[in-house]
Design a protein around this motif. Structure first.
Motif, PDB file in Angstrom:
ATOM      1  N   CYS A 255      -2.470  -6.123   2.389  1.00 10.64           N
ATOM      2  CA  CYS A 255      -2.088  -5.770   1.032  1.00 10.64           C
ATOM      3  C   CYS A 255      -2.561  -6.873   0.076  1.00 10.64           C
ATOM      4  O   CYS A 255      -2.280  -8.048   0.310  1.00 10.64           O
ATOM      5  CB  CYS A 255      -0.574  -5.602   0.942  1.00 10.64           C
ATOM      6  SG  CYS A 255       0.007  -5.240  -0.727  1.00 10.64           S
ATOM      7  N   PRO A 256      -3.246  -6.500  -1.003  1.00  7.97           N
ATOM      8  CA  PRO A 256      -3.712  -7.521  -1.941  1.00  7.97           C
ATOM      9  C   PRO A 256      -2.574  -8.151  -2.748  1.00  7.97           C
ATOM     10  O   PRO A 256      -2.737  -9.227  -3.309  1.00  7.97           O
ATOM     11  CB  PRO A 256      -4.673  -6.753  -2.853  1.00  7.97           C
ATOM     12  CG  PRO A 256      -4.227  -5.346  -2.762  1.00  7.97           C
ATOM     13  CD  PRO A 256      -3.689  -5.172  -1.378  1.00  7.97           C
ATOM     14  N   ASN A 257      -1.406  -7.508  -2.777  1.00  6.12           N
ATOM     15  CA  ASN A 257      -0.270  -8.025  -3.539  1.00  6.12           C
ATOM     16  C   ASN A 257       0.578  -9.014  -2.753  1.00  6.12           C
ATOM     17  O   ASN A 257       0.942 -10.061  -3.261  1.00  6.12           O
ATOM     18  CB  ASN A 257       0.634  -6.883  -4.021  1.00  6.12           C
ATOM     19  CG  ASN A 257      -0.066  -5.989  -5.015  1.00  6.12           C
ATOM     20  OD1 ASN A 257      -0.978  -6.416  -5.707  1.00  6.12           O
ATOM     21  ND2 ASN A 257       0.347  -4.750  -5.070  1.00  6.12           N
ATOM     22  N   CYS A 258       0.907  -8.652  -1.487  1.00  2.72           N
ATOM     23  CA  CYS A 258       1.856  -9.477  -0.746  1.00  2.72           C
ATOM     24  C   CYS A 258       1.333  -9.983   0.599  1.00  2.72           C
ATOM     25  O   CYS A 258       2.009 -10.753   1.263  1.00  2.72           O
ATOM     26  CB  CYS A 258       3.156  -8.702  -0.540  1.00  2.72           C
ATOM     27  SG  CYS A 258       2.999  -7.277   0.559  1.00  2.72           S
TER      28      CYS A 258
ATOM     29  N   THR B 237       0.952  -8.346   3.405  1.00  5.34           N
ATOM     30  CA  THR B 237       1.474  -7.598   4.549  1.00  5.34           C
ATOM     31  C   THR B 237       0.392  -6.644   5.069  1.00  5.34           C
ATOM     32  O   THR B 237      -0.410  -6.130   4.293  1.00  5.34           O
ATOM     33  CB  THR B 237       2.714  -6.779   4.127  1.00  5.34           C
ATOM     34  OG1 THR B 237       3.692  -7.677   3.612  1.00  5.34           O
ATOM     35  CG2 THR B 237       3.311  -5.996   5.281  1.00  5.34           C
TER      36      THR B 237
ATOM     37  N   CYS C 118       1.551   0.028   1.745  1.00  4.31           N
ATOM     38  CA  CYS C 118       2.281  -1.197   2.085  1.00  4.31           C
ATOM     39  C   CYS C 118       3.775  -0.910   2.018  1.00  4.31           C
ATOM     40  O   CYS C 118       4.308  -0.584   0.954  1.00  4.31           O
ATOM     41  CB  CYS C 118       1.912  -2.319   1.110  1.00  4.31           C
ATOM     42  SG  CYS C 118       2.832  -3.838   1.451  1.00  4.31           S
TER      43      CYS C 118
ATOM     44  N   ASN D  29       6.079  -3.045   2.350  1.00  2.24           N
ATOM     45  CA  ASN D  29       6.781  -4.174   1.759  1.00  2.24           C
ATOM     46  C   ASN D  29       6.868  -4.061   0.232  1.00  2.24           C
ATOM     47  O   ASN D  29       7.946  -4.161  -0.339  1.00  2.24           O
ATOM     48  CB  ASN D  29       6.102  -5.481   2.171  1.00  2.24           C
ATOM     49  CG  ASN D  29       6.870  -6.693   1.730  1.00  2.24           C
ATOM     50  OD1 ASN D  29       8.073  -6.783   1.945  1.00  2.24           O
ATOM     51  ND2 ASN D  29       6.178  -7.632   1.119  1.00  2.24           N
ATOM     52  N   CYS D  30       5.733  -3.860  -0.426  1.00  2.00           N
ATOM     53  CA  CYS D  30       5.727  -3.844  -1.898  1.00  2.00           C
ATOM     54  C   CYS D  30       5.352  -2.479  -2.487  1.00  2.00           C
ATOM     55  O   CYS D  30       5.216  -2.343  -3.700  1.00  2.00           O
ATOM     56  CB  CYS D  30       4.810  -4.929  -2.449  1.00  2.00           C
ATOM     57  SG  CYS D  30       3.046  -4.589  -2.207  1.00  2.00           S
TER      58      CYS D  30
ATOM     59  N   HIS E 217       2.561  -0.854  -2.409  1.00  2.00           N
ATOM     60  CA  HIS E 217       1.189  -0.727  -2.910  1.00  2.00           C
ATOM     61  C   HIS E 217       0.461   0.366  -2.135  1.00  2.00           C
ATOM     62  O   HIS E 217       0.643   0.509  -0.923  1.00  2.00           O
ATOM     63  CB  HIS E 217       0.463  -2.071  -2.757  1.00  2.00           C
ATOM     64  CG  HIS E 217      -0.967  -2.016  -3.130  1.00  2.00           C
ATOM     65  ND1 HIS E 217      -1.400  -1.937  -4.440  1.00  2.00           N
ATOM     66  CD2 HIS E 217      -2.089  -2.024  -2.367  1.00  2.00           C
ATOM     67  CE1 HIS E 217      -2.706  -1.910  -4.471  1.00  2.00           C
ATOM     68  NE2 HIS E 217      -3.159  -1.970  -3.220  1.00  2.00           N
ATOM     69  N   GLU E 218      -0.375   1.145  -2.835  1.00  7.90           N
ATOM     70  CA  GLU E 218      -1.169   2.191  -2.212  1.00  7.90           C
ATOM     71  C   GLU E 218      -2.635   1.978  -2.553  1.00  7.90           C
ATOM     72  O   GLU E 218      -2.962   1.549  -3.658  1.00  7.90           O
ATOM     73  CB  GLU E 218      -0.752   3.568  -2.751  1.00  7.90           C
ATOM     74  CG  GLU E 218       0.697   3.898  -2.555  1.00  7.90           C
ATOM     75  CD  GLU E 218       1.093   5.154  -3.297  1.00  7.90           C
ATOM     76  OE1 GLU E 218       1.758   5.986  -2.685  1.00  7.90           O
ATOM     77  OE2 GLU E 218       0.715   5.299  -4.486  1.00  7.90           O
ATOM     78  N   GLU E 219      -3.511   2.287  -1.602  1.00  6.37           N
ATOM     79  CA  GLU E 219      -4.943   2.234  -1.874  1.00  6.37           C
ATOM     80  C   GLU E 219      -5.687   3.056  -0.843  1.00  6.37           C
ATOM     81  O   GLU E 219      -5.128   3.469   0.170  1.00  6.37           O
ATOM     82  CB  GLU E 219      -5.465   0.803  -1.894  1.00  6.37           C
ATOM     83  CG  GLU E 219      -5.421   0.071  -0.589  1.00  6.37           C
ATOM     84  CD  GLU E 219      -5.983  -1.341  -0.720  1.00  6.37           C
ATOM     85  OE1 GLU E 219      -6.962  -1.632  -0.015  1.00  6.37           O
ATOM     86  OE2 GLU E 219      -5.438  -2.127  -1.518  1.00  6.37           O
TER      87      GLU E 219
END
Length: 81
Positions: free
Chosen positions: A18-21, A23, A68, A70-71, A73-75
């Motif tokens: 995940c680019p944010n967190c 995970t 993700c 955890n946060c 996030h979708e991609e």
């Protein structure tokens, strides 16, 4: 015959962070499976016309949806067939 290694079980997963967190994101399958109730049963090459990647049919790519937990996030990621 050209096939997606993830959809056909040749590979079990691709580790996408995940680019944010940071995970490891989970593969939720082909993005086209989420278009409507019957899209998962449609012909794969025909559905590539609607996956959001203009060259996926010609370049033999399968577009997968990653999530993700955890946060949230979708991609999407293209997987080479």
């Amino acid at each position: 015959m050209i096939m997606c290694p993830l959809c056909n079980g040749f590979e079990h997963h691709r580790e996408i962070l995940c680019p944010n967190c940071g995970t490891i994101m989970t593969d939720q399958g082909k993005i086209t499976d989420y278009l409507d109730d019957y899209s998962a049963y449609m012909e794969i090459d025909s559905m590539k016309l609607f996956d959001g990647v203009l060259t996926s049919l010609e370049e033999h790519q399968c577009v997968h949806y990653y999530y993700c937990k955890n946060c949230l996030h979708e991609e999407t990621q293209t997987i080479q067939e």
